[in-house]
Design an enzyme around this catalytic site. Structure first.
Site, PDB file in Angstrom:
ATOM      1  N   SER A  75      12.549  -0.222  28.364  1.00  0.00           N
ATOM      2  CA  SER A  75      13.422  -1.352  28.009  1.00  0.00           C
ATOM      3  C   SER A  75      13.558  -1.471  26.487  1.00  0.00           C
ATOM      4  O   SER A  75      14.601  -1.910  25.992  1.00  0.00           O
ATOM      5  CB  SER A  75      12.905  -2.658  28.618  1.00  0.00           C
ATOM      6  OG  SER A  75      11.691  -3.049  28.025  1.00  0.00           O
ATOM      7  N   ARG A 112      -0.286   6.558  24.785  1.00  0.00           N
ATOM      8  CA  ARG A 112      -1.237   7.534  24.248  1.00  0.00           C
ATOM      9  C   ARG A 112      -1.499   7.253  22.787  1.00  0.00           C
ATOM     10  O   ARG A 112      -0.624   6.743  22.087  1.00  0.00           O
ATOM     11  CB  ARG A 112      -0.668   8.957  24.319  1.00  0.00           C
ATOM     12  CG  ARG A 112      -0.679   9.488  25.685  1.00  0.00           C
ATOM     13  CD  ARG A 112      -0.063  10.856  25.772  1.00  0.00           C
ATOM     14  NE  ARG A 112      -0.058  11.184  27.173  1.00  0.00           N
ATOM     15  CZ  ARG A 112      -1.024  11.815  27.800  1.00  0.00           C
ATOM     16  NH1 ARG A 112      -2.064  12.276  27.125  1.00  0.00           N
ATOM     17  NH2 ARG A 112      -0.952  12.028  29.089  1.00  0.00           N
ATOM     18  N   ILE A 113      -2.665   7.703  22.340  1.00  0.00           N
ATOM     19  CA  ILE A 113      -2.979   7.641  20.913  1.00  0.00           C
ATOM     20  C   ILE A 113      -2.363   8.874  20.258  1.00  0.00           C
ATOM     21  O   ILE A 113      -2.588   9.993  20.719  1.00  0.00           O
ATOM     22  CB  ILE A 113      -4.514   7.704  20.700  1.00  0.00           C
ATOM     23  CG1 ILE A 113      -5.248   6.698  21.586  1.00  0.00           C
ATOM     24  CG2 ILE A 113      -4.860   7.554  19.228  1.00  0.00           C
ATOM     25  CD1 ILE A 113      -5.186   5.290  21.128  1.00  0.00           C
ATOM     26  N   ASN A 144       5.580   1.814  15.942  1.00  0.00           N
ATOM     27  CA  ASN A 144       5.130   1.430  17.286  1.00  0.00           C
ATOM     28  C   ASN A 144       5.440  -0.038  17.504  1.00  0.00           C
ATOM     29  O   ASN A 144       5.538  -0.808  16.549  1.00  0.00           O
ATOM     30  CB  ASN A 144       3.611   1.652  17.396  1.00  0.00           C
ATOM     31  CG  ASN A 144       3.085   1.317  18.784  1.00  0.00           C
ATOM     32  OD1 ASN A 144       3.686   1.679  19.801  1.00  0.00           O
ATOM     33  ND2 ASN A 144       1.966   0.615  18.854  1.00  0.00           N
ATOM     34  N   HIS A 177       3.868  -3.311  19.657  1.00  0.00           N
ATOM     35  CA  HIS A 177       2.676  -3.733  20.389  1.00  0.00           C
ATOM     36  C   HIS A 177       2.898  -5.156  20.900  1.00  0.00           C
ATOM     37  O   HIS A 177       3.349  -6.017  20.145  1.00  0.00           O
ATOM     38  CB  HIS A 177       1.462  -3.668  19.461  1.00  0.00           C
ATOM     39  CG  HIS A 177       0.198  -4.026  20.156  1.00  0.00           C
ATOM     40  ND1 HIS A 177      -0.410  -3.175  21.059  1.00  0.00           N
ATOM     41  CD2 HIS A 177      -0.547  -5.163  20.154  1.00  0.00           C
ATOM     42  CE1 HIS A 177      -1.483  -3.767  21.549  1.00  0.00           C
ATOM     43  NE2 HIS A 177      -1.581  -4.977  21.020  1.00  0.00           N
ATOM     44  N   ASP A 207      -0.714   4.259  11.814  1.00  0.00           N
ATOM     45  CA  ASP A 207      -1.671   5.011  10.997  1.00  0.00           C
ATOM     46  C   ASP A 207      -2.708   5.632  11.932  1.00  0.00           C
ATOM     47  O   ASP A 207      -2.529   5.631  13.157  1.00  0.00           O
ATOM     48  CB  ASP A 207      -2.296   4.115   9.910  1.00  0.00           C
ATOM     49  CG  ASP A 207      -3.170   3.010  10.493  1.00  0.00           C
ATOM     50  OD1 ASP A 207      -3.407   3.018  11.721  1.00  0.00           O
ATOM     51  OD2 ASP A 207      -3.615   2.151   9.718  1.00  0.00           O
ATOM     52  N   ASP A 266      -3.270   0.672  16.848  1.00  0.00           N
ATOM     53  CA  ASP A 266      -2.537  -0.577  16.612  1.00  0.00           C
ATOM     54  C   ASP A 266      -2.945  -1.223  15.289  1.00  0.00           C
ATOM     55  O   ASP A 266      -3.046  -2.456  15.191  1.00  0.00           O
ATOM     56  CB  ASP A 266      -2.764  -1.568  17.782  1.00  0.00           C
ATOM     57  CG  ASP A 266      -2.327  -0.983  19.119  1.00  0.00           C
ATOM     58  OD1 ASP A 266      -1.306  -0.274  19.143  1.00  0.00           O
ATOM     59  OD2 ASP A 266      -3.003  -1.228  20.130  1.00  0.00           O
ATOM     60  N   GLU A 325      10.494  -8.545  21.917  1.00  0.00           N
ATOM     61  CA  GLU A 325      10.362  -7.123  21.550  1.00  0.00           C
ATOM     62  C   GLU A 325      11.744  -6.506  21.362  1.00  0.00           C
ATOM     63  O   GLU A 325      11.966  -5.715  20.447  1.00  0.00           O
ATOM     64  CB  GLU A 325       9.633  -6.345  22.650  1.00  0.00           C
ATOM     65  CG  GLU A 325       8.159  -6.685  22.780  1.00  0.00           C
ATOM     66  CD  GLU A 325       7.449  -5.786  23.783  1.00  0.00           C
ATOM     67  OE1 GLU A 325       8.074  -4.888  24.373  1.00  0.00           O
ATOM     68  OE2 GLU A 325       6.245  -5.989  23.979  1.00  0.00           O
TER      69      GLU A 325
HETATM   70  C1  GRF Z   1       6.014  -2.961  25.801  1.00  0.00           C
HETATM   71  O1  GRF Z   1       5.462  -4.190  26.195  1.00  0.00           O
HETATM   72  C2  GRF Z   1       5.443  -2.493  24.496  1.00  0.00           C
HETATM   73  O2  GRF Z   1       5.101  -3.529  23.641  1.00  0.00           O
HETATM   74  C3  GRF Z   1       4.210  -1.757  24.941  1.00  0.00           C
HETATM   75  O3  GRF Z   1       4.570  -1.133  26.154  1.00  0.00           O
HETATM   76  C4  GRF Z   1       5.645  -1.842  26.764  1.00  0.00           C
HETATM   77  C5  GRF Z   1       6.768  -0.869  26.968  1.00  0.00           C
HETATM   78  O4  GRF Z   1       7.835  -1.405  27.691  1.00  0.00           O
HETATM   79  N1  GRF Z   1       3.772  -0.857  23.896  1.00  0.00           N
HETATM   80  P1  GRF Z   1       9.186  -0.568  27.852  1.00  0.00           P
HETATM   81  O5  GRF Z   1       8.819   0.782  28.440  1.00  0.00           O
HETATM   82  O6  GRF Z   1       9.832  -0.449  26.512  1.00  0.00           O
HETATM   83  O7  GRF Z   1      10.014  -1.370  28.820  1.00  0.00           O
END
Ligand code: GRF
Length: 205
Positions: free
Chosen positions: A14, A94-95, A110, A112, A144, A148, A177
């Site tokens: 998404s 993944r890291i 990224n 989070h 980095d 996170d 997001e």
């Molecule tokens: C999101 O909540 C993001 O913050 C986290 O993983 C989820 C991914 O959602 N890292 P999507 O695949 O973008 O819908």
């Protein structure tokens, strides 16, 4: 400058969709040059294909939680061949390791689902709820070598409402997001971001 984005994901995609929508609406000067998923059949691949974006599953074996070794080399090669200059982690579970960071210096982002530095790691929205937080949110940051932990670009917050479940809170965070990621990329594309130690300056401030 027009960003050439490689988007890495593991799930629904998404966030990638919000970036595609911003590009198609003409509000983000970027192009997604490839989408890579570490899970075969991940919905993010389907979404990308619908927008004619080159997308593929790329194995990370033998690793379960990180991207390293030959798998990391494959990811870097495919992204470079596609012409990517910026890596967007969008639900990539993944890291990522120093090899990838060195291949795209200060160009790996990224998102989070928490107001970092609170609740790094997994299921952050549930951690915020269980902790009794009154507000929760999301963070877009440069990646980095830690988890996170990189310099913060954009944060957006939401209230935690009485009666929230992990699902309702996560859904409220995801709405933010989908605004935060395009916003961060817009700032990057406009050349308005500089990293100064832990801080990301916008227009030098
Ligand atoms: C999101 O909540 C993001 O913050 C986290 O993983 C989820 C991914 O959602 N890292 P999507 O695949 O973008 O819908």
């Amino acid at each position: 400058m027009k960003l050439k984005l490689a988007v890495l994901g593991s799930g629904a995609g998404s966030n990638m969709q919000s970036i595609v929508d911003a590009i198609e609406a003409g509000t983000l000067d970027a192009e997604i040059v490839c989408v890579l998923a570490d899970v075969p059949g991940a919905k993010i691949l389907e979404r990308a294909a619908r927008h004619n974006i080159p997308a593929q599953y790329l194995s990370c074996a033998p690793f379960k939680t990180k991207l390293e070794g030959e798998a990391e080399e494959n990811y870097i090669r495919v992204m470079k061949e596609a012409g990517a200059d910026t890596v967007v982690l969008a639900g990539f579970m993944r890291i990522v390791k120093p090899g990838l960071l060195a291949a795209f210096p200060n160009r790996v982002l990224n998102i989070h689902p928490a107001l970092l530095p609170a609740f790094p790691g997994l299921h952050s929205w549930k951690q915020a709820l269980d902790y009794g937080c009154r507000v929760a949110g999301c963070t877009v940051h440069f990646v980095d070598a830690g988890t996170d932990s990189g310099p913060i670009i954009v944060q957006r917050c939401v209230p935690v409402e009485p009666g929230d479940t992990p699902e309702t809170l996560h859904a409220r965070i995801q709405v933010q997001e989908h605004l935060a990621y395009p916003e961060a990329l817009r700032l990057l594309a406009a050349g308005r971001l500089t990293i100064e130690g832990r801080r990301v300056l916008i227009d030098g401030r």
